[in-house]
Design an enzyme around this catalytic site. Structure first.
Site, PDB file in Angstrom:
ATOM      1  N   LYS A   7       0.816  -1.220   0.000  1.00 37.88           N
ATOM      2  CA  LYS A   7       0.000   0.000   0.000  1.00 37.88           C
ATOM      3  C   LYS A   7       0.845   1.263   0.000  1.00 37.88           C
ATOM      4  O   LYS A   7       0.542   2.232   0.683  1.00 37.88           O
ATOM      5  CB  LYS A   7      -0.980  -0.011   1.176  1.00 37.88           C
ATOM      6  N   ARG A  30      -2.879  -8.378  12.401  1.00 40.58           N
ATOM      7  CA  ARG A  30      -2.041  -7.168  12.380  1.00 40.58           C
ATOM      8  C   ARG A  30      -2.333  -6.275  13.586  1.00 40.58           C
ATOM      9  O   ARG A  30      -1.406  -5.770  14.241  1.00 40.58           O
ATOM     10  CB  ARG A  30      -2.302  -6.437  11.067  1.00 40.58           C
ATOM     11  N   TYR A  51      -6.132   0.508  14.746  1.00 43.27           N
ATOM     12  CA  TYR A  51      -5.495  -0.750  15.143  1.00 43.27           C
ATOM     13  C   TYR A  51      -5.474  -0.926  16.658  1.00 43.27           C
ATOM     14  O   TYR A  51      -4.599  -1.589  17.192  1.00 43.27           O
ATOM     15  CB  TYR A  51      -4.071  -0.806  14.580  1.00 43.27           C
TER      16      TYR A  51
END
Length: 640
Positions: free
Chosen positions: A300, A383, A425
């Site tokens: 990305k 992740r 996250y």
């Protein structure tokens, strides 16, 4: 209902723009034509108010998908420069002679390198104002200025040589030269901000402010949901399960199928926080320490940014991690990746990463849901879980982070360029976390111990030593792989009696921890404790957005079709659909009839028979005189 491939729309746009560029029209007319071509593409996808109104809005793709399809189109022009780029760069090099060498070098570079060098130069020029302020506090030419200048040179590495020259004997000339650099550089920065590098069409393939606001609001809603619906992971159970995977012999994995790669692929992602594509294909890892690796190949990112290496933590021995990554990539199931990334033809506009992710996500995600015992979980959750574990494990004790806050920590270990991205996250929390926890690698093989308790019964189990031999064979298999599933097909290559095998499996079922499932086949009992701790309130699966940096790739857009027109009736797109409908109709007429597959002759007087009945799958193996007799025996085994 007519469907059009997104690839056809993009290829049509590319062909139209190329034809415009090749024409002999005045440049002003070309720009108008290019703008119109971009507008036509956007209307076909999203913006046509005549098509997408009323009920038509139900057929329109989401704003986020529209953004991703716009990105696909833009990537087709990534290597093309603006028609005025060369002329404008020559003007700038003449206007700013002190920067002429740097600017002129761009004329021989590809577009990706130009963007990279331009970004670096802009970053350097942005330092002029703070650097000038710092210099104003130093009295150059005095005895105590040398140390201050050296310190300043280290603070501004891009200006190091020019700053260090201020300690030379002709420091006045060097100072005047540096101030000229400042003067020209400040003006150059403004001109660079207005310099068009990319092809003209890219400036028209942009979202409107309303569309961008809509997408940003959706991301904000997703983030709000995450922050108010955290998921609690039992740290010891999770890590023990991951270690159990990586400590298995490599031969215990079925690496001939994509689904067979799932356990090892997920474990490696969980231990490093890397994306699926980084583990399986494009990431480069080299050992940097006991629990650190140097990582190259961040996904990305623009191609010019992928050469940046990062030092990341591994939650296991780094040497073992790198070794297992290499083993996984060299397995038979990954051998065709070079073919996969080529796509299915010119109309496949997905990125190479998107093509790999499309096949692997389908194979990996079902295993992840089973592994974590939660249908909401997917591969990429590894992740975020890694980020939380790494934070708890290293942030407070590693001197590397002593001068930064936790947002910078998350940004660095995840490889983000934007400090806000890491906010997505933090959905996972850890229960029972301890920095002193260590995996239990010496755990007793419970299945082997249970089998050993049956040793005394084996001499009388069958004629001769057959019972002892089959029992010893099973114990060896379980010792080599404690999680192996013992079935008829597992033992058949050892030439045991076809009557003895099912009899033994039934006898030793409890010791093996196996049972016959609804499909009629042997299954392992899953008695492992839950990794994801139960919620007080069960949440519905959330249509998540994969937010990694400002450059949103199209990995999750596996469907390469969009609806661009409506009709009243529904049509079957392929003849195969009609055949399937006919079969379904026949099955409805005869619901009580079993559906047998062709019996497989094993060549030793035995047959393998599989059939479906009442929505369930059944399997049987045994001796029979012919195929019809085998089918009758299979039916009788379950329905007497």
């Amino acid at each position: 209902m007519r469907k059009v491939k997104i690839g056809e729309l993009i290829n049509s746009l590319v062909s139209e723009v190329e034809a415009i560029d090749a024409s002999d029209r005045p440049q002003g007319d070309k720009t108008k034509k290019i703008k119109a071509a971009a507008l036509k593409y956007k209307n076909a996808l999203f913006n046509d108010k005549r098509k997408f109104r009323g009920k038509g809005l139900e057929k329109r793709i989401s704003a986020n998908t529209f953004n991703s399809y716009m990105s696909r189109a833009r990537k087709r022009f990534d290597d093309r420069l603006h028609h005025n780029f060369e002329k404008n760069v020559i003007k700038l090099s003449e206007k700013y002679p002190l920067y002429s060498e740097e600017l002129s070098s761009w004329l021989s570079m590809p577009a990706a390198s130009i963007r990279q060098h331009m970004s670096r130069l802009q970053a350097k020029l942005k330092e002029i104002m703070p650097l000038a302020e710092d210099l104003s506090n130093i009295k150059i030419g005095t005895k105590n200025s040398e140390a201050k200048i050296n310190k300043l040179a280290n603070k501004y590495p891009e200006w190091q040589f020019a700053i260090s020259d201020l300690n030379s004997e002709d420091w006045k000339d060097k100072r005047d030269y540096l101030y000229k650099l400042f003067q020209q550089g400040s003006s150059l920065l403004e001109d660079l901000n207005n310099l068009k590098v990319n092809h003209e069409v890219l400036y028209h393939l942009q979202l409107s402010s309303a569309e961008r606001t809509s997408i940003q609001q959706r991301w904000a809603n997703v983030l709000s949901e995450k922050k108010r619906n955290v998921v609690v992971i039992d740290y010891p159970r999770y890590m023990q399960a991951i270690y159990d995977i990586i400590n298995k012999p490599i031969v215990s994995f079925d690496l001939t199928t994509r689904r067979g790669m799932a356990p090892l692929a997920f474990a490696l992602a969980a231990l490093s926080g890397r994306r699926m594509i980084e583990i399986m294909l494009q990431g480069e890892f080299s050992v940097a320490g006991k629990y650190t690796v140097t990582f190259l190949g961040q996904a990305k990112k623009r191609s010019e940014d992928k050469g940046i290496s990062r030092k990341i933590y591994t939650l296991c021995d780094a040497t073992l991690f790198v070794s297992l990554v290499n083993e996984l990539r060299s397995c038979p199931a990954a051998a065709d990746f070079d073919e996969v990334i080529k796509g299915y033809g010119e109309n496949d506009t997905r990125s190479e990463n998107g093509r790999i992710n499309a096949i692997l996500a389908t194979a990996f995600n079902p295993w992840v849901k089973t592994f974590l015992g939660d249908d909401r979980r997917v591969y990429k959750d590894s992740r975020a879980i890694y980020a939380r574990i790494a934070y708890e494990m290293f942030f407070r004790v590693d001197p590397r982070w002593k001068n930064v806050d936790e947002d910078v920590f998350f940004m660095e270990i995840l490889g983000h360029d934007d400090e806000n991205t890491q906010l997505h996250y933090k959905q996972f929390k850890l229960a029972n976390f301890s920095r002193t926890w260590r995996p239990n690698v010496g755990e007793e093989n419970a299945r082997l111990a249970a089998l050993q308790k049956l040793d005394s019964m084996m001499p009388d189990f069958a004629r001769g030593d057959a019972g002892v031999r089959i029992h010893e064979t099973v114990k060896q298999l379980v010792e080599q792989d404690p999680s192996i599933k013992i079935t008829n097909s597992t033992l058949r290559p050892f030439n045991f009696s076809t009557r003895l095998i099912p009899r033994y499996l039934e006898f030793a079922a409890d010791a093996l921890g196996q049972f016959v499932g609804e499909n009629g086949q042997w299954q392992l009992k899953d008695e492992a404790p839950a990794i994801v701790l139960p919620d007080e309130e069960i949440l519905e699966p959330m249509d998540d957005v994969d937010l990694d940096d400002e450059n949103h790739d199209d990995e999750t857009l596996d469907d390469d079709e969009i609806e661009v027109d409506e009709s009243e009736g529904e049509e079957l797109e392929e003849a195969g659909d009609a055949e399937e409908a006919e079969v379904a109709e026949q099955e409805e007429k005869h619901p009580g009839k079993p559906n047998f597959k062709a019996p497989r002759d094993n060549g030793d007087g035995t047959y393998m028979v599989e059939f479906e009945f009442g929505g369930r799958h059944y399997a049987w193996s045994g001796a029979a005189g012919n195929r019809v007799e085998a089918m009758q025996s299979a039916w009788s085994a379950y329905f007497k």
